[in-house]
Design a protein around this motif. Structure first.
Motif, PDB file in Angstrom:
ATOM      1  N   PRO A   5       0.804  -1.234   0.000  1.00 16.79           N
ATOM      2  CA  PRO A   5       0.000   0.000   0.000  1.00 16.79           C
ATOM      3  C   PRO A   5       0.831   1.276   0.000  1.00 16.79           C
ATOM      4  O   PRO A   5       0.480   2.242  -0.684  1.00 16.79           O
ATOM      5  N   GLU A   6       1.914   1.285   0.758  1.00 15.91           N
ATOM      6  CA  GLU A   6       2.739   2.495   0.838  1.00 15.91           C
ATOM      7  C   GLU A   6       3.441   2.774  -0.484  1.00 15.91           C
ATOM      8  O   GLU A   6       3.471   3.909  -0.974  1.00 15.91           O
ATOM      9  N   LEU A   7       3.983   1.725  -1.090  1.00 18.34           N
ATOM     10  CA  LEU A   7       4.720   1.893  -2.335  1.00 18.34           C
ATOM     11  C   LEU A   7       3.789   2.098  -3.532  1.00 18.34           C
ATOM     12  O   LEU A   7       4.171   2.715  -4.527  1.00 18.34           O
ATOM     13  N   ALA A   8       2.568   1.594  -3.435  1.00 18.13           N
ATOM     14  CA  ALA A   8       1.607   1.714  -4.536  1.00 18.13           C
ATOM     15  C   ALA A   8       1.311   3.168  -4.890  1.00 18.13           C
ATOM     16  O   ALA A   8       0.935   3.478  -6.027  1.00 18.13           O
ATOM     17  N   LYS A   9       1.496   4.069  -3.937  1.00 16.28           N
ATOM     18  CA  LYS A   9       1.259   5.486  -4.201  1.00 16.28           C
ATOM     19  C   LYS A   9       2.324   6.068  -5.131  1.00 16.28           C
ATOM     20  O   LYS A   9       2.101   7.090  -5.771  1.00 16.28           O
ATOM     21  N   LEU A  10       3.466   5.397  -5.191  1.00 14.85           N
ATOM     22  CA  LEU A  10       4.591   5.898  -5.980  1.00 14.85           C
ATOM     23  C   LEU A  10       4.863   5.067  -7.224  1.00 14.85           C
ATOM     24  O   LEU A  10       5.326   5.597  -8.238  1.00 14.85           O
ATOM     25  N   LEU A  11       4.603   3.757  -7.138  1.00 17.51           N
ATOM     26  CA  LEU A  11       4.817   2.850  -8.266  1.00 17.51           C
ATOM     27  C   LEU A  11       3.515   2.117  -8.579  1.00 17.51           C
ATOM     28  O   LEU A  11       3.091   1.264  -7.795  1.00 17.51           O
ATOM     29  N   PRO A  12       2.874   2.407  -9.687  1.00 13.96           N
ATOM     30  CA  PRO A  12       1.588   1.769 -10.017  1.00 13.96           C
ATOM     31  C   PRO A  12       1.622   0.245  -9.989  1.00 13.96           C
ATOM     32  O   PRO A  12       0.660  -0.383  -9.567  1.00 13.96           O
ATOM     33  N   LEU A  13       2.739  -0.371 -10.427  1.00 14.59           N
ATOM     34  CA  LEU A  13       2.802  -1.828 -10.457  1.00 14.59           C
ATOM     35  C   LEU A  13       2.830  -2.438  -9.068  1.00 14.59           C
ATOM     36  O   LEU A  13       2.635  -3.648  -8.911  1.00 14.59           O
ATOM     37  N   ALA A  14       3.070  -1.605  -8.041  1.00 12.47           N
ATOM     38  CA  ALA A  14       3.111  -2.117  -6.665  1.00 12.47           C
ATOM     39  C   ALA A  14       1.724  -2.166  -6.024  1.00 12.47           C
ATOM     40  O   ALA A  14       1.607  -2.399  -4.820  1.00 12.47           O
ATOM     41  N   LYS A  15       0.699  -1.990  -6.808  1.00 11.06           N
ATOM     42  CA  LYS A  15      -0.667  -2.089  -6.268  1.00 11.06           C
ATOM     43  C   LYS A  15      -1.051  -3.534  -5.987  1.00 11.06           C
ATOM     44  O   LYS A  15      -1.999  -3.804  -5.258  1.00 11.06           O
ATOM     45  N   GLY A  16      -0.327  -4.463  -6.591  1.00  9.48           N
ATOM     46  CA  GLY A  16      -0.624  -5.879  -6.393  1.00  9.48           C
ATOM     47  C   GLY A  16      -1.616  -6.385  -7.410  1.00  9.48           C
ATOM     48  O   GLY A  16      -2.105  -5.651  -8.273  1.00  9.48           O
ATOM     49  N   GLY A  17      -1.882  -7.687  -7.333  1.00  9.02           N
ATOM     50  CA  GLY A  17      -2.836  -8.282  -8.261  1.00  9.02           C
ATOM     51  C   GLY A  17      -2.249  -8.691  -9.584  1.00  9.02           C
ATOM     52  O   GLY A  17      -2.983  -9.008 -10.518  1.00  9.02           O
ATOM     53  N   GLY A  18      -0.920  -8.678  -9.692  1.00  7.07           N
ATOM     54  CA  GLY A  18      -0.289  -9.096 -10.933  1.00  7.07           C
ATOM     55  C   GLY A  18      -0.096  -7.958 -11.912  1.00  7.07           C
ATOM     56  O   GLY A  18      -0.167  -6.778 -11.550  1.00  7.07           O
ATOM     57  N   LEU A  19       0.129  -8.303 -13.164  1.00  4.27           N
ATOM     58  CA  LEU A  19       0.370  -7.321 -14.220  1.00  4.27           C
ATOM     59  C   LEU A  19      -0.946  -6.898 -14.849  1.00  4.27           C
ATOM     60  O   LEU A  19      -1.588  -7.698 -15.540  1.00  4.27           O
ATOM     61  N   PRO A  20      -1.379  -5.652 -14.666  1.00  6.84           N
ATOM     62  CA  PRO A  20      -2.667  -5.228 -15.228  1.00  6.84           C
ATOM     63  C   PRO A  20      -2.713  -5.294 -16.745  1.00  6.84           C
ATOM     64  O   PRO A  20      -3.771  -5.543 -17.331  1.00  6.84           O
ATOM     65  N   GLY A  21      -1.551  -5.097 -17.381  1.00  9.10           N
ATOM     66  CA  GLY A  21      -1.514  -5.161 -18.837  1.00  9.10           C
ATOM     67  C   GLY A  21      -1.745  -6.550 -19.384  1.00  9.10           C
ATOM     68  O   GLY A  21      -2.026  -6.727 -20.577  1.00  9.10           O
ATOM     69  N   LEU A  22      -1.627  -7.569 -18.524  1.00  5.52           N
ATOM     70  CA  LEU A  22      -1.883  -8.951 -18.910  1.00  5.52           C
ATOM     71  C   LEU A  22      -3.021  -9.520 -18.062  1.00  5.52           C
ATOM     72  O   LEU A  22      -3.023 -10.682 -17.668  1.00  5.52           O
ATOM     73  N   LYS A  23      -3.980  -8.656 -17.744  1.00  7.31           N
ATOM     74  CA  LYS A  23      -5.199  -9.056 -17.036  1.00  7.31           C
ATOM     75  C   LYS A  23      -4.911  -9.745 -15.704  1.00  7.31           C
ATOM     76  O   LYS A  23      -5.533 -10.741 -15.350  1.00  7.31           O
ATOM     77  N   GLY A  24      -3.893  -9.218 -14.993  1.00  6.87           N
ATOM     78  CA  GLY A  24      -3.601  -9.741 -13.668  1.00  6.87           C
ATOM     79  C   GLY A  24      -2.703 -10.954 -13.643  1.00  6.87           C
ATOM     80  O   GLY A  24      -2.587 -11.608 -12.592  1.00  6.87           O
ATOM     81  N   ALA A  25      -2.048 -11.267 -14.736  1.00  6.19           N
ATOM     82  CA  ALA A  25      -1.133 -12.415 -14.744  1.00  6.19           C
ATOM     83  C   ALA A  25      -0.038 -12.210 -13.697  1.00  6.19           C
ATOM     84  O   ALA A  25       0.531 -11.130 -13.576  1.00  6.19           O
TER      85      ALA A  25
END
Length: 421
Positions: free
Chosen positions: A66-86
């Motif tokens: 959660p803390e890093l997600a504010k600075l790095l979008p990929l750190a939001k979790g749930g996998g790679l959004p560009g590959l549908k959460g892979a």
């Protein structure tokens, strides 16, 4: 932190899925990335820390912070959004500290494990052979830390490097020594000690060539065999010539051996410098930090202010490693991994050609960096043009930034102090 779950995907199953004509993101639930480092041999400590850095990067993307997600979008979790959460699956290989093993393991990662991309391999000589295999098979290969200048001079299309290189370091050393000379320090007699693999030889050449152009005289060069068990002859040679400045280009076991031998023979120069590598490894710092007070090295990493990407990642790395914070090598490893993951995400595919296209188009700014780079943008040879370094100094068993002044957190202290008297 959660463990990365490894899943196998057989050739038959792959053929069945591909025959359906489904998009890449729907074809698999994981994205395989090959990670190849020296997990045994004389650089095992550095390789292990680089592996942990890759594991931290995968964990951030798969599970989030959660803390890093504010600075790095990929750190939001749930996998790679560009590959549908892979989710990212790391396939880790030990190159054993040898070019032959590096070559064989890369071949296995590509032909048997079917990885979408490869990163590694710390030692330049191993990266040289490993990346040649990836080039042959058309698989993106990214090195976060191998610095031999000629790695990007081979005309390769699939090779990328995020770290600054030997010519960048040579310029930093030259400017630093010019400043010290202007301040009254003796810098006229310079010796360079280097291990004789690709890393040592190419880095020595880059430093010696630039120094000659910029008015520094390298009066003594001392090559030695990597993995030496006795460096007393080399240290005795240094003691006899007594240069003002000595620059070491060494891996971990060599660095420890040189530090111990210099103490045993009671010799030290006014300025002792190291080209990162073994002298920055956590194993060296633990073993010899108190004995090399005032040692100068280079780094691409400093923890930074609380709440910064670097500071947050440093704390996360400590938890994952069991206590060790990020150092120069592991920070560059984490940065390289995040660049590769970002490219795969933007590619929206595990197709190597699309990942390569995304790497070519990479344009990241300093606000996205774990390492202290000005960003990441690759030239036509695959070299990051925005890499940068700073000079650090050993103080009370840990390194602190001392140059340039804009990035310093402590004053430079000379001459080199060494072991307690």
């Amino acid at each position: 932190m959660s463990k990365i779950v490894r899943r196998t995907f057989t050739a038959g199953a792959a053929a069945s899925v591909l025959s359906l004509g489904l998009p890449a993101a729907a074809q698999q639930q994981t994205v395989k990335i090959g990670v190849i480092y020296p997990l045994s041999g004389n650089a095992a400590s550095a390789g292990t820390h680089a592996k942990i850095a890759a594991e931290l990067g995968a964990d951030l993307i798969n599970n989030g912070n959660p803390e890093l997600a504010k600075l790095l979008p990929l750190a939001k979790g749930g996998g790679l959004p560009g590959l549908k959460g892979a989710k990212i699956e790391l396939v880790i290989a030990d190159n054993q500290g040898t070019p032959a093993a590096g070559q064989n393991q890369t071949l296995r990662l590509i032909t048997q494990e079917k990885v979408a991309a490869v990163m590694g391999s710390y030692q330049s000589g191993i990266t040289q052979t490993a990346s040649a295999v990836a080039e042959k098979y058309g698989i993106p290969f990214l090195t976060p830390e191998s610095t031999a200048a000629d790695l990007t001079e081979r005309g390769f299309k699939w090779f990328f490097r995020t770290t600054p290189i030997a010519t960048n370091f040579a310029k930093a050393y030259s400017d630093f020594l010019k400043e010290q000379k202007a301040a009254g320090q003796k810098t006229d007699k310079i010796a360079i000690v280097y291990e004789n693999t690709e890393y040592g030889k190419s880095t020595f050449t880059a430093i010696a060539d630039l120094f000659a152009k910029e008015g520094h005289t390298v009066g003594l060069q001392v090559p030695y065999s990597a993995n030496s068990t006795d460096v007393q002859p080399q240290v005795l040679q240094l003691k006899e010539k007594n240069p003002d400045v000595v620059i070491f280009i060494s891996y971990t076991s060599d660095a420890i051996l040189y530090a111990k031998t210099m103490k045993e023979l009671n010799w030290k120069p006014a300025i002792l410098m190291a080209d990162d590598a073994g002298f920055n490894d956590a194993a060296f710092v633990k073993a010899m930090g108190s004995q090399v007070e005032g040692l100068i090295s280079r780094s691409a990493f400093a923890p930074g202010k609380p709440g910064s990407i670097a500071a947050i990642c440093d704390e996360l790395y400590k938890k994952k490693s069991g206590g060790d914070g990020l150092d120069d090598g592991s920070a560059r490893g984490l940065q390289g991994f995040l660049v590769l993951a970002d490219a795969i995400n933007r590619a929206g595919s595990t197709d190597p050609a699309k990942i390569r296209e995304a790497l070519v188009a990479t344009d990241m700014g300093p606000e996205q960096m774990v390492a202290g780079y000005n960003g990441v943008k690759f030239d036509s040879k695959g070299q990051n043009t925005l890499g940068s370094s700073l000079i650090i100094q050993m103080r009370n068993g840990q390194y602190v930034p001392v140059w340039p002044k804009a990035k310093a957190t402590a004053e430079l202290i000379l001459p080199y102090k060494g072991w307690p008297q």
